[in-house]
Design a protein around this motif. Structure first.
Motif, PDB file in Angstrom:
ATOM      1  N   PHE A 195     -45.597  55.209 166.806  1.00 11.37           N
ATOM      2  CA  PHE A 195     -45.066  55.427 165.466  1.00 11.37           C
ATOM      3  C   PHE A 195     -46.101  55.080 164.395  1.00 11.37           C
ATOM      4  O   PHE A 195     -46.080  55.646 163.300  1.00 11.37           O
ATOM      5  CB  PHE A 195     -43.791  54.613 165.255  1.00 11.37           C
ATOM      6  N   MET A 196     -47.004  54.147 164.703  1.00 12.21           N
ATOM      7  CA  MET A 196     -48.081  53.862 163.763  1.00 12.21           C
ATOM      8  C   MET A 196     -48.946  55.111 163.565  1.00 12.21           C
ATOM      9  O   MET A 196     -49.377  55.415 162.445  1.00 12.21           O
ATOM     10  CB  MET A 196     -48.941  52.708 164.265  1.00 12.21           C
ATOM     11  N   LYS A 197     -49.179  55.828 164.655  1.00 11.54           N
ATOM     12  CA  LYS A 197     -49.974  57.066 164.581  1.00 11.54           C
ATOM     13  C   LYS A 197     -49.310  58.072 163.648  1.00 11.54           C
ATOM     14  O   LYS A 197     -49.980  58.702 162.816  1.00 11.54           O
ATOM     15  CB  LYS A 197     -50.129  57.657 165.978  1.00 11.54           C
ATOM     16  N   LEU A 198     -47.995  58.219 163.760  1.00 10.72           N
ATOM     17  CA  LEU A 198     -47.266  59.145 162.895  1.00 10.72           C
ATOM     18  C   LEU A 198     -47.279  58.663 161.453  1.00 10.72           C
ATOM     19  O   LEU A 198     -47.400  59.452 160.516  1.00 10.72           O
ATOM     20  CB  LEU A 198     -45.830  59.302 163.396  1.00 10.72           C
ATOM     21  N   ALA A 199     -47.162  57.340 161.272  1.00 11.51           N
ATOM     22  CA  ALA A 199     -47.198  56.768 159.917  1.00 11.51           C
ATOM     23  C   ALA A 199     -48.550  57.020 159.260  1.00 11.51           C
ATOM     24  O   ALA A 199     -48.629  57.375 158.079  1.00 11.51           O
ATOM     25  CB  ALA A 199     -46.905  55.262 159.982  1.00 11.51           C
ATOM     26  N   LYS A 200     -49.606  56.846 160.031  1.00 15.92           N
ATOM     27  CA  LYS A 200     -50.948  57.049 159.479  1.00 15.92           C
ATOM     28  C   LYS A 200     -51.194  58.505 159.108  1.00 15.92           C
ATOM     29  O   LYS A 200     -51.938  58.796 158.166  1.00 15.92           O
ATOM     30  CB  LYS A 200     -52.005  56.573 160.483  1.00 15.92           C
ATOM     31  N   SER A 201     -50.567  59.419 159.833  1.00 18.18           N
ATOM     32  CA  SER A 201     -50.745  60.837 159.514  1.00 18.18           C
ATOM     33  C   SER A 201     -50.150  61.172 158.145  1.00 18.18           C
ATOM     34  O   SER A 201     -50.513  62.170 157.531  1.00 18.18           O
ATOM     35  CB  SER A 201     -50.114  61.717 160.598  1.00 18.18           C
ATOM     36  N   LEU A 202     -49.231  60.308 157.691  1.00 23.73           N
ATOM     37  CA  LEU A 202     -48.632  60.476 156.358  1.00 23.73           C
ATOM     38  C   LEU A 202     -49.294  59.571 155.317  1.00 23.73           C
ATOM     39  O   LEU A 202     -48.905  59.595 154.150  1.00 23.73           O
ATOM     40  CB  LEU A 202     -47.138  60.134 156.417  1.00 23.73           C
ATOM     41  N   ASP A 203     -50.270  58.760 155.769  1.00 19.51           N
ATOM     42  CA  ASP A 203     -50.870  57.736 154.901  1.00 19.51           C
ATOM     43  C   ASP A 203     -49.778  56.816 154.353  1.00 19.51           C
ATOM     44  O   ASP A 203     -49.808  56.409 153.196  1.00 19.51           O
ATOM     45  CB  ASP A 203     -51.646  58.387 153.751  1.00 19.51           C
ATOM     46  N   LEU A 204     -48.805  56.497 155.214  1.00 21.16           N
ATOM     47  CA  LEU A 204     -47.620  55.765 154.779  1.00 21.16           C
ATOM     48  C   LEU A 204     -47.946  54.383 154.211  1.00 21.16           C
ATOM     49  O   LEU A 204     -47.285  53.907 153.286  1.00 21.16           O
ATOM     50  CB  LEU A 204     -46.638  55.633 155.951  1.00 21.16           C
ATOM     51  N   GLY A 205     -48.971  53.734 154.767  1.00 22.83           N
ATOM     52  CA  GLY A 205     -49.332  52.394 154.292  1.00 22.83           C
ATOM     53  C   GLY A 205     -49.603  52.337 152.810  1.00 22.83           C
ATOM     54  O   GLY A 205     -49.315  51.329 152.148  1.00 22.83           O
ATOM     55  N   ALA A 206     -50.137  53.415 152.260  1.00 26.00           N
ATOM     56  CA  ALA A 206     -50.488  53.449 150.832  1.00 26.00           C
ATOM     57  C   ALA A 206     -49.262  53.464 149.923  1.00 26.00           C
ATOM     58  O   ALA A 206     -49.369  53.191 148.720  1.00 26.00           O
ATOM     59  CB  ALA A 206     -51.356  54.672 150.546  1.00 26.00           C
ATOM     60  N   PHE A 207     -48.090  53.757 150.484  1.00 22.28           N
ATOM     61  CA  PHE A 207     -46.875  53.881 149.665  1.00 22.28           C
ATOM     62  C   PHE A 207     -45.956  52.654 149.781  1.00 22.28           C
ATOM     63  O   PHE A 207     -44.915  52.604 149.138  1.00 22.28           O
ATOM     64  CB  PHE A 207     -46.085  55.123 150.083  1.00 22.28           C
ATOM     65  N   ILE A 263     -45.405  45.621 149.669  1.00 20.46           N
ATOM     66  CA  ILE A 263     -45.571  44.440 150.505  1.00 20.46           C
ATOM     67  C   ILE A 263     -45.955  43.254 149.634  1.00 20.46           C
ATOM     68  O   ILE A 263     -46.375  43.425 148.486  1.00 20.46           O
ATOM     69  CB  ILE A 263     -46.645  44.670 151.596  1.00 20.46           C
ATOM     70  N   SER A 264     -45.811  42.063 150.176  1.00 23.20           N
ATOM     71  CA  SER A 264     -46.134  40.865 149.406  1.00 23.20           C
ATOM     72  C   SER A 264     -47.645  40.740 149.228  1.00 23.20           C
ATOM     73  O   SER A 264     -48.424  41.386 149.931  1.00 23.20           O
ATOM     74  CB  SER A 264     -45.619  39.627 150.131  1.00 23.20           C
ATOM     75  N   GLN A 265     -48.033  39.883 148.286  1.00 25.09           N
ATOM     76  CA  GLN A 265     -49.464  39.657 148.069  1.00 25.09           C
ATOM     77  C   GLN A 265     -50.113  39.059 149.309  1.00 25.09           C
ATOM     78  O   GLN A 265     -51.254  39.379 149.653  1.00 25.09           O
ATOM     79  CB  GLN A 265     -49.678  38.715 146.881  1.00 25.09           C
ATOM     80  N   SER A 266     -49.356  38.216 150.007  1.00 26.83           N
ATOM     81  CA  SER A 266     -49.865  37.612 151.238  1.00 26.83           C
ATOM     82  C   SER A 266     -50.164  38.684 152.287  1.00 26.83           C
ATOM     83  O   SER A 266     -51.227  38.669 152.921  1.00 26.83           O
ATOM     84  CB  SER A 266     -48.840  36.614 151.797  1.00 26.83           C
ATOM     85  N   GLU A 267     -49.246  39.624 152.465  1.00 25.13           N
ATOM     86  CA  GLU A 267     -49.472  40.717 153.415  1.00 25.13           C
ATOM     87  C   GLU A 267     -50.595  41.621 152.934  1.00 25.13           C
ATOM     88  O   GLU A 267     -51.364  42.151 153.736  1.00 25.13           O
ATOM     89  CB  GLU A 267     -48.183  41.531 153.621  1.00 25.13           C
ATOM     90  N   GLU A 268     -50.672  41.796 151.630  1.00 25.69           N
ATOM     91  CA  GLU A 268     -51.755  42.606 151.058  1.00 25.69           C
ATOM     92  C   GLU A 268     -53.095  41.996 151.435  1.00 25.69           C
ATOM     93  O   GLU A 268     -54.020  42.690 151.876  1.00 25.69           O
ATOM     94  CB  GLU A 268     -51.608  42.652 149.537  1.00 25.69           C
ATOM     95  N   ASN A 269     -53.183  40.683 151.291  1.00 27.53           N
ATOM     96  CA  ASN A 269     -54.431  39.974 151.609  1.00 27.53           C
ATOM     97  C   ASN A 269     -54.757  40.047 153.103  1.00 27.53           C
ATOM     98  O   ASN A 269     -55.926  39.995 153.495  1.00 27.53           O
ATOM     99  CB  ASN A 269     -54.340  38.510 151.179  1.00 27.53           C
ATOM    100  N   ASN A 270     -53.711  40.138 153.922  1.00 27.66           N
ATOM    101  CA  ASN A 270     -53.898  40.197 155.377  1.00 27.66           C
ATOM    102  C   ASN A 270     -53.952  41.630 155.910  1.00 27.66           C
ATOM    103  O   ASN A 270     -53.724  41.866 157.099  1.00 27.66           O
ATOM    104  CB  ASN A 270     -52.760  39.444 156.079  1.00 27.66           C
ATOM    105  N   LYS A 271     -54.236  42.559 155.006  1.00 23.48           N
ATOM    106  CA  LYS A 271     -54.343  43.982 155.372  1.00 23.48           C
ATOM    107  C   LYS A 271     -53.055  44.509 156.006  1.00 23.48           C
ATOM    108  O   LYS A 271     -53.075  45.241 157.003  1.00 23.48           O
ATOM    109  CB  LYS A 271     -55.537  44.203 156.310  1.00 23.48           C
ATOM    110  N   GLY A 272     -51.933  44.112 155.396  1.00 24.37           N
ATOM    111  CA  GLY A 272     -50.631  44.518 155.904  1.00 24.37           C
ATOM    112  C   GLY A 272     -50.403  46.011 155.920  1.00 24.37           C
ATOM    113  O   GLY A 272     -49.653  46.516 156.768  1.00 24.37           O
ATOM    114  N   ARG A 273     -51.057  46.730 155.025  1.00 24.18           N
ATOM    115  CA  ARG A 273     -50.878  48.187 154.975  1.00 24.18           C
ATOM    116  C   ARG A 273     -51.460  48.880 156.211  1.00 24.18           C
ATOM    117  O   ARG A 273     -51.192  50.060 156.442  1.00 24.18           O
ATOM    118  CB  ARG A 273     -51.527  48.774 153.721  1.00 24.18           C
TER     119      ARG A 273
END
Length: 243
Positions: free
Chosen positions: A86-98, A101-111
């Protein structure tokens, strides 16, 4: 909406999906990770999307491989219906960019995290299902699967069990298999190698082959068949518990 995050405009995502949400709050919920500590997050939608995707991936494989047996279809589905798939499908949509997430997750490359991306993908599909049931969702999912899994086939899966097993164990345990040479026997021109395969400290298979590579593939096949059945049972039981 958290001010420290600057996700892309969700209208861009709607365009990628060729689907416009009637309820924008539902879309926002699907894109909001629990780390934001908002009154809403995408966990409930993730649960719904997981169930619907299981059905649609099953239909995709059923249609794509009309001569495949039930066991073969189950193994193929296990290669897609998991965190990495499912991560592969999410990446095909560039879903992480949308995502929100919290600042903590942002700092930990949560996207870019597999867990966050796969869960958000399930949530997004769950949200579309709530609005349209299967009318639009089926077309969206089948198109994504065709784009990302057009080359999936029984031959490549079952001749390269090492790759299939590695993907499965990473999805299940976040670990890769360890192959240990247990012994060699026979004359130089007719050697036999014995390989033991373990995952997460547990031995799942042991096999002999005419080469180390052959023995590894044989042990990988044994372990794959054991673990894919375990994965499917765990997946089914989790769904029953949630219900």
């Amino acid at each position: 909406m958290p001010k420290h995050n600057t996700p892309k405009d969700p209208k861009i995502l709607e365009k990628k999906l060729n689907y416009t949400f009637k309820d924008k709050k539902l879309l926002l919920e699907a894109l909001t990770h629990k780390s934001c500590k908002m009154a809403y997050n995408n966990e409930r939608l993730e649960f719904l999307g997981d169930a619907v995707l299981d059905l649609l991936v099953g239909e995709f494989l059923f249609q794509k491989f009309p001569n495949a047996k039930e066991g073969e279809l189950s193994k193929l589905r296990a290669c897609i219906v998991n965190e990495k798939g499912f991560m592969k499908l999410a990446k095909s949509l560039d879903l992480g960019a949308f995502l929100y997430i919290s600042q903590s997750e942002e700092n930990n490359k949560g996207r870019q995290k597999a867990s966050i991306l796969s869960n958000a993908f399930e949530a997004l599909m769950g949200a579309i299902y709530l609005e349209s049931e299967l009318t639009y969702l089926k077309d969206i999912v089948l198109e994504l699967l065709e784009q990302n899994y057009a080359k999936i086939d029984l031959a490549s899966l079952f001749t390269d069990y090492k790759t299939a097993l590695q993907e499965l164990t990473q999805a299940m345990y976040g670990e890769i298999p360890i192959y240990t040479l247990m012994g060699e026997s026979g004359p130089d021109h007719q050697k036999s190698f014995e390989i033991a395969l373990s995952v997460n400290g547990v031995e799942y298979a042991r096999a002999k082959g005419s080469s180390k590579k052959d023995a590894q593939q044989k042990s990988a096949q044994i372990a794959y068949e054991k673990l894919s059945a375990l994965y499917q049972n765990h997946h089914t039981n989790n769904r029953k518990e949630k219900l």
